[in-house]
Design a protein around this motif. Structure first.
Motif, short mmCIF file in Angstrom:
data_model
loop_
_atom_site.label_atom_id
_atom_site.label_comp_id
_atom_site.label_asym_id
_atom_site.label_seq_id
_atom_site.Cartn_x
_atom_site.Cartn_y
_atom_site.Cartn_z
N GLN A 89 0.85 -1.18 0.00
CA GLN A 89 0.00 0.00 0.00
C GLN A 89 0.88 1.23 0.00
O GLN A 89 2.02 1.21 0.49
N TRP A 90 0.37 2.34 -0.55
CA TRP A 90 1.13 3.58 -0.64
C TRP A 90 0.55 4.60 0.33
O TRP A 90 -0.63 4.55 0.68
N ASP A 91 1.39 5.54 0.74
CA ASP A 91 0.97 6.60 1.65
C ASP A 91 0.33 7.73 0.85
O ASP A 91 0.91 8.81 0.68
N GLY A 92 -0.84 7.45 0.31
CA GLY A 92 -1.55 8.44 -0.46
C GLY A 92 -1.15 8.42 -1.93
O GLY A 92 -0.19 7.75 -2.33
N PRO A 93 -1.85 9.17 -2.77
CA PRO A 93 -1.58 9.16 -4.21
C PRO A 93 -0.26 9.81 -4.59
O PRO A 93 0.24 9.59 -5.71
N ASP A 94 0.35 10.62 -3.72
CA ASP A 94 1.60 11.32 -4.03
C ASP A 94 2.81 10.70 -3.35
O ASP A 94 3.85 11.35 -3.20
N ASP A 95 2.70 9.45 -2.94
CA ASP A 95 3.81 8.78 -2.27
C ASP A 95 5.02 8.70 -3.21
O ASP A 95 4.93 8.14 -4.30
N PRO A 96 6.18 9.26 -2.85
CA PRO A 96 7.35 9.23 -3.75
C PRO A 96 7.90 7.83 -3.96
O PRO A 96 8.66 7.61 -4.91
N GLU A 97 7.54 6.87 -3.11
CA GLU A 97 8.00 5.50 -3.29
C GLU A 97 7.23 4.78 -4.38
O GLU A 97 7.66 3.73 -4.86
N ASN A 98 6.10 5.30 -4.77
CA ASN A 98 5.30 4.69 -5.83
C ASN A 98 5.97 4.94 -7.18
O ASN A 98 6.18 6.10 -7.56
N PRO A 99 6.35 3.90 -7.94
CA PRO A 99 7.06 4.12 -9.21
C PRO A 99 6.28 4.99 -10.20
O PRO A 99 6.89 5.66 -11.03
N LYS A 100 4.97 4.98 -10.12
CA LYS A 100 4.19 5.80 -11.04
C LYS A 100 4.34 7.30 -10.75
O LYS A 100 3.94 8.13 -11.58
N ASN A 101 4.90 7.66 -9.61
CA ASN A 101 5.12 9.06 -9.28
C ASN A 101 6.54 9.53 -9.61
O ASN A 101 6.87 10.68 -9.38
N TRP A 102 7.38 8.63 -10.11
CA TRP A 102 8.72 9.04 -10.51
C TRP A 102 8.63 9.91 -11.76
O TRP A 102 7.62 9.91 -12.47
N SER A 103 9.70 10.64 -12.05
CA SER A 103 9.69 11.53 -13.21
C SER A 103 9.51 10.72 -14.50
O SER A 103 9.93 9.56 -14.59
N ARG A 104 8.84 11.34 -15.46
CA ARG A 104 8.57 10.65 -16.71
C ARG A 104 9.86 10.26 -17.43
O ARG A 104 9.96 9.18 -18.01
N LEU A 105 10.88 11.12 -17.39
CA LEU A 105 12.15 10.83 -18.05
C LEU A 105 12.82 9.60 -17.43
O LEU A 105 13.34 8.73 -18.15
N TYR A 106 12.81 9.52 -16.10
CA TYR A 106 13.43 8.38 -15.42
C TYR A 106 12.68 7.09 -15.72
O TYR A 106 13.29 6.03 -15.91
N ARG A 107 11.37 7.16 -15.78
CA ARG A 107 10.59 5.96 -16.10
C ARG A 107 10.85 5.47 -17.52
O ARG A 107 10.92 4.28 -17.77
N TRP A 108 11.02 6.39 -18.46
CA TRP A 108 11.37 5.98 -19.84
C TRP A 108 12.78 5.42 -19.90
O TRP A 108 13.05 4.49 -20.67
N PHE A 109 13.67 5.96 -19.08
CA PHE A 109 15.02 5.40 -19.01
C PHE A 109 14.98 3.95 -18.53
O PHE A 109 15.64 3.07 -19.10
#
Length: 240
Positions: A78-98
């Motif tokens: 579970q995540w600590d809310g929708p803005d949890d920085p540990e959630n991979p979907k909240n990482w920067s778009r550039l880093y996720r494409w990398f």
């Protein structure tokens, strides 16, 4: 919830086609159901309305209501809310494409090795005194390793995470590729090829899960397009 009005009818009204005292069917604007008295007083309609209220509360849109035992489950992520920085979907778009490109290249590398011996079959036959069937088996055993590896790497990636499994799998894959290069007997070549395929299955098993962790449904299709290119392009480039 709006409760429906209670209408009491007698048998004479029903036989005459009246659903309200003194009125015909077309004048009825509510659905009339017989009322049944419960054992504890009150009516069955009252109990049904109470149950409907509870059902509506449970079916309200939004996050599902989890029981206390489920919320305390240590294996539930579970995540600590929708803005949890540990959630991979909240990482920067550039880093996720990398990470998406890197995962695709890992998969391209792993699938590349499956057909690599196809370009040197004649040299293998000459150097190790192999029959044509055993030479082809160096390719087949690698693919058999693809079938065995996911039974290990899939569950382990869910338990220990994606990164450790990718590192362990590629470390073993690289070691057995070196073993094939320095092998002195045909038995060593065949065994190392099988084990290399089993370890090479690590990125092929985990990459799709990485993309599911990184992307939402709107963008996942583009990432999967690159992912689907790698296992097809790798074997095509191997013999070259």
């Amino acid at each position: 919830m709006t409760s429906r009005p209670n209408v009491t009818l007698n048998n004479a009204d029903l036989e005459k086609g009246n659903t309200t005292p003194g009125g015909p069917f077309p004048q009825l604007n509510t659905i009339v159901t017989p009322r049944r008295t419960s054992d504890h007083g009150g009516t069955a309609d009252d109990k049904t309305i109470g149950d409907d209220d509870k059902q509506d509360e449970a079916d309200t849109p939004g996050e599902p209501k989890l029981s206390g035992s489920v919320e305390q489950n240590p294996y539930l992520v579970q995540w600590d809310g929708p803005d949890d920085p540990e959630n991979p979907k909240n990482w920067s778009r550039l880093y996720r494409w990398f990470l998406t490109m890197a995962s695709g290249l890992l998969m391209l590398n792993a699938s590349f090795a499956s057909s690599a011996p196809a370009g040197v079959l004649d040299q293998l036959i000459e150097h190790f005194s192999l029959s044509r069937i055993l030479a082809i088996l160096t390719i087949s055993l690698f693919v058999v390793g693809y079938c065995v590896g996911p039974f290990v790497w899939g569950p382990l990636s869910e338990h220990y995470g994606r990164k450790p499994i990718l590192l362990a799998g590629f470390l073993g894959y690289t070691a057995f590729q070196v073993g094939c290069a320095v092998a002195e007997t045909k038995e060593q070549v065949l065994v190392f090829r099988f084990l290399g395929g089993a370890f090479a299955a690590s990125p092929m098993t985990v990459t799709a899960a990485i993309l599911a962790d990184l992307w939402d449904a709107d963008t996942r299709g583009k990432a999967l397009a690159f992912f689907a290119l790698a296992p097809g392009a790798g074997p095509s480039l191997g013999p070259i």
